[in-house]
Write a protein that holds these residues in place. Structure first.
Motif, PDB file in Angstrom:
ATOM      1  N   GLU A 131       0.835  -1.194   0.000  1.00 29.18           N
ATOM      2  CA  GLU A 131       0.000   0.000   0.000  1.00 29.18           C
ATOM      3  C   GLU A 131       0.870   1.244   0.000  1.00 29.18           C
ATOM      4  OE1 GLU A 131      -3.297   0.049  -0.174  1.00 29.18           O
ATOM      5  OE2 GLU A 131      -3.326  -2.121  -0.315  1.00 29.18           O
ATOM      6  N   SER A 132       0.383   2.305  -0.598  1.00 28.58           N
ATOM      7  CA  SER A 132       1.152   3.549  -0.625  1.00 28.58           C
ATOM      8  C   SER A 132       1.260   4.108   0.781  1.00 28.58           C
ATOM      9  CB  SER A 132       0.483   4.570  -1.548  1.00 28.58           C
ATOM     10  OG  SER A 132      -0.802   4.844  -1.071  1.00 28.58           O
ATOM     11  N   SER A 133       2.401   4.741   1.060  1.00 26.96           N
ATOM     12  CA  SER A 133       2.637   5.289   2.387  1.00 26.96           C
ATOM     13  C   SER A 133       1.920   6.625   2.531  1.00 26.96           C
ATOM     14  CB  SER A 133       4.140   5.479   2.593  1.00 26.96           C
ATOM     15  OG  SER A 133       4.638   6.349   1.611  1.00 26.96           O
ATOM     16  N   ALA A 134       1.935   7.162   3.759  1.00 24.66           N
ATOM     17  CA  ALA A 134       1.329   8.469   4.007  1.00 24.66           C
ATOM     18  C   ALA A 134       2.097   9.529   3.259  1.00 24.66           C
ATOM     19  CB  ALA A 134       1.350   8.753   5.509  1.00 24.66           C
ATOM     20  N   PRO A 135       1.494  10.659   2.972  1.00 29.57           N
ATOM     21  CA  PRO A 135       2.196  11.724   2.266  1.00 29.57           C
ATOM     22  C   PRO A 135       3.459  12.119   3.004  1.00 29.57           C
ATOM     23  CG  PRO A 135      -0.152  12.214   2.422  1.00 29.57           C
ATOM     24  CD  PRO A 135       0.092  11.010   3.266  1.00 29.57           C
ATOM     25  N   ALA A 136       4.453  12.657   2.222  1.00 33.83           N
ATOM     26  CA  ALA A 136       5.746  12.991   2.807  1.00 33.83           C
ATOM     27  C   ALA A 136       5.607  14.026   3.903  1.00 33.83           C
ATOM     28  CB  ALA A 136       6.682  13.511   1.714  1.00 33.83           C
ATOM     29  N   GLU A 137       4.598  14.898   3.804  1.00 37.72           N
ATOM     30  CA  GLU A 137       4.457  15.938   4.812  1.00 37.72           C
ATOM     31  C   GLU A 137       4.119  15.352   6.181  1.00 37.72           C
ATOM     32  OE1 GLU A 137       4.252  17.661   0.914  1.00 37.72           O
ATOM     33  OE2 GLU A 137       3.182  16.008   1.854  1.00 37.72           O
ATOM     34  N   GLU A 138       3.482  14.151   6.199  1.00 39.21           N
ATOM     35  CA  GLU A 138       3.181  13.495   7.447  1.00 39.21           C
ATOM     36  C   GLU A 138       4.428  12.783   7.937  1.00 39.21           C
ATOM     37  OE1 GLU A 138      -1.390  12.551   6.035  1.00 39.21           O
ATOM     38  OE2 GLU A 138      -0.233  11.006   7.073  1.00 39.21           O
ATOM     39  N   ALA A 139       4.481  12.530   9.248  1.00 44.23           N
ATOM     40  CA  ALA A 139       5.585  11.791   9.867  1.00 44.23           C
ATOM     41  C   ALA A 139       6.936  12.449   9.615  1.00 44.23           C
ATOM     42  CB  ALA A 139       5.603  10.336   9.363  1.00 44.23           C
ATOM     43  N   ASN A 140       6.936  13.761   9.372  1.00 44.02           N
ATOM     44  CA  ASN A 140       8.186  14.511   9.219  1.00 44.02           C
ATOM     45  C   ASN A 140       9.067  13.937   8.116  1.00 44.02           C
ATOM     46  OD1 ASN A 140       9.790  16.690   9.998  1.00 44.02           O
ATOM     47  ND2 ASN A 140      11.093  15.374  11.261  1.00 44.02           N
ATOM     48  N   GLU A 141       8.469  13.545   6.994  1.00 42.47           N
ATOM     49  CA  GLU A 141       9.221  12.975   5.889  1.00 42.47           C
ATOM     50  C   GLU A 141       9.631  14.050   4.887  1.00 42.47           C
ATOM     51  OE1 GLU A 141       8.248   8.318   5.253  1.00 42.47           O
ATOM     52  OE2 GLU A 141       6.992   9.759   4.192  1.00 42.47           O
ATOM     53  N   GLY A 142      10.766  13.810   4.245  1.00 38.19           N
ATOM     54  CA  GLY A 142      11.236  14.673   3.180  1.00 38.19           C
ATOM     55  C   GLY A 142      11.448  13.876   1.913  1.00 38.19           C
ATOM     56  N   LYS A 143      12.183  14.471   0.980  1.00 35.78           N
ATOM     57  CA  LYS A 143      12.428  13.853  -0.322  1.00 35.78           C
ATOM     58  C   LYS A 143      13.938  13.766  -0.549  1.00 35.78           C
ATOM     59  CE  LYS A 143       8.049  13.765  -1.687  1.00 35.78           C
ATOM     60  NZ  LYS A 143       7.337  12.561  -2.147  1.00 35.78           N
ATOM     61  N   TYR A 144      14.424  12.550  -0.693  1.00 33.14           N
ATOM     62  CA  TYR A 144      15.845  12.315  -0.988  1.00 33.14           C
ATOM     63  C   TYR A 144      16.010  12.285  -2.512  1.00 33.14           C
ATOM     64  CZ  TYR A 144      20.514  10.288  -0.718  1.00 33.14           C
ATOM     65  OH  TYR A 144      21.867  10.072  -0.832  1.00 33.14           O
ATOM     66  N   VAL A 145      16.939  13.082  -3.033  1.00 35.19           N
ATOM     67  CA  VAL A 145      17.123  13.202  -4.483  1.00 35.19           C
ATOM     68  C   VAL A 145      18.389  12.476  -4.908  1.00 35.19           C
ATOM     69  CG1 VAL A 145      17.316  14.779  -6.433  1.00 35.19           C
ATOM     70  CG2 VAL A 145      15.948  15.431  -4.444  1.00 35.19           C
ATOM     71  N   TYR A 146      18.267  11.569  -5.886  1.00 30.81           N
ATOM     72  CA  TYR A 146      19.392  10.771  -6.372  1.00 30.81           C
ATOM     73  C   TYR A 146      20.033  11.353  -7.629  1.00 30.81           C
ATOM     74  CZ  TYR A 146      17.210   7.355  -3.276  1.00 30.81           C
ATOM     75  OH  TYR A 146      16.669   6.740  -2.179  1.00 30.81           O
TER      76      TYR A 146
END
Length: 322
Positions: free
Chosen positions: A65-80
């Protein structure tokens, strides 16, 4: 005797860069990122040859299942990395972190950043993290030209990444065009210094005479040893430069560009990167193996293909909005 040639992969050891730390600290909605990107092809300058490939990707769990939006749970975006693509892409559960994250694209016009969700923390350059970073780039580069980003590049939201792509769109597009269908290969050349010194002593009459004087003289040998050391150092330098020049010259017509980096340690005499067109990969491979057979007193460490780390200069300049 000609040695068997194998193509090798090695790990790229990375430390968190200052710019990566800045990206974590300065990617709030009140801040925006500007990027300078430059393609930087440099002019062209076995014995034992290894080329080891990266460890194979381990089996990953099926996509759930898709995870919660990045804004939730203090998530960010890692760029490769950044690629050319107009349509959304997914590369599976390959992302950095203890639980592999879904790797996908964030778009601006016809370019896209390859990202995964991750907690907003400075990523430690552990073996698992570095390998995950490399494997994502290598998976993407199988079908796309990539501009690799430094290990640890992190943003807070998709909007921040789109602002990065928008502000540097022309620069990214220019570099992607220049790097189209090109890979990087690494070549490190090492020698046995003591063995080379013995050869020099056998070939050079003055050095041989001084060595004899030092071993037989009963009094002070200080001046003889100083002269001997100077002659040996000069002979080693001349031989090293000759080998490096010959190797660069032999690889000139099967590569697009080359870059010489500082050798590491006493045994290494050459630490180089080569930018190679996809159409010339087999020719480059064959030429490296041929060189390895000719220089039987040297050890070659041959790595790749990599994204063009040494030929793309990316600097993130983060500016606080007033």
């Amino acid at each position: 005797m000609a040695k068997t040639a194998k193509r090798a992969r090695t790990e790229k050891k990375t430390k968190p860069s200052a710019k990566a730390k800045k990206a974590v600290a300065a990617s709030s909605p009140r801040e925006r990122a500007a990027t300078r990107v430059a393609a930087s092809p440099a002019p062209h300058g076995r014995g034992k040859l290894e080329r080891v490939r990266m460890p194979a990707l381990s089996a990953k769990p099926a996509r759930g299942e898709s995870s919660a939006p990045a804004e939730e749970a203090n998530e960010g975006k890692y760029v490769y990395c950044v690629i050319k693509s107009e349509r959304p892409l997914s590369f599976g559960l390959l992302g950095i972190g203890p639980e592999p994250a879904e790797v996908h694209t964030v778009h601006y016009r016809d370019i896209a950043a390859i990202v995964s969700n991750t907690p907003i923390v400075v990523q430690d350059p552990t073996r698992d993290n570095v390998l995950a970073h490399q494997r994502v780039n290598e998976t993407v580069m199988q079908h796309h030209t990539v501009i690799p980003m430094s290990f640890g590049t992190l943003f807070k939201t998709d909007d921040d990444i789109m602002e990065l792509l928008r502000s540097a769109y022309d620069a990214f597009t220019d570099v992607l065009n220049k790097m189209q269908d090109k890979f990087e290969f690494g070549l490190k050349v090492l020698w046995d210094r003591d063995q080379i010194i013995r050869e020099i002593e056998a070939e050079d009459e003055d050095i041989r005479r001084l060595k004899g004087e030092i071993s037989t003289q009963k009094g002070s040998t200080y001046f003889a040893r100083m002269q001997y050391g100077r002659l040996i150092d000069a002979a080693l330098q001349a031989r090293s430069e000759r080998y490096v020049t010959e190797i660069f010259e032999a690889l000139r017509n099967v590569s697009v560009a080359s870059r010489s980096n500082k050798p590491i340690g006493d045994r290494m005499i050459m630490n180089a990167a080569f930018l190679v067109a996809r159409t010339l990969e087999e020719a480059f491979d064959a030429r490296v193996k041929d060189i390895g057979q000719r220089y039987d007193k040297l050890t070659f460490k041959y790595t790749g293909p990599w994204p063009p780390y040494n030929f793309v200069n990316i600097r993130l300049k983060l500016e606080r909005a007033h």
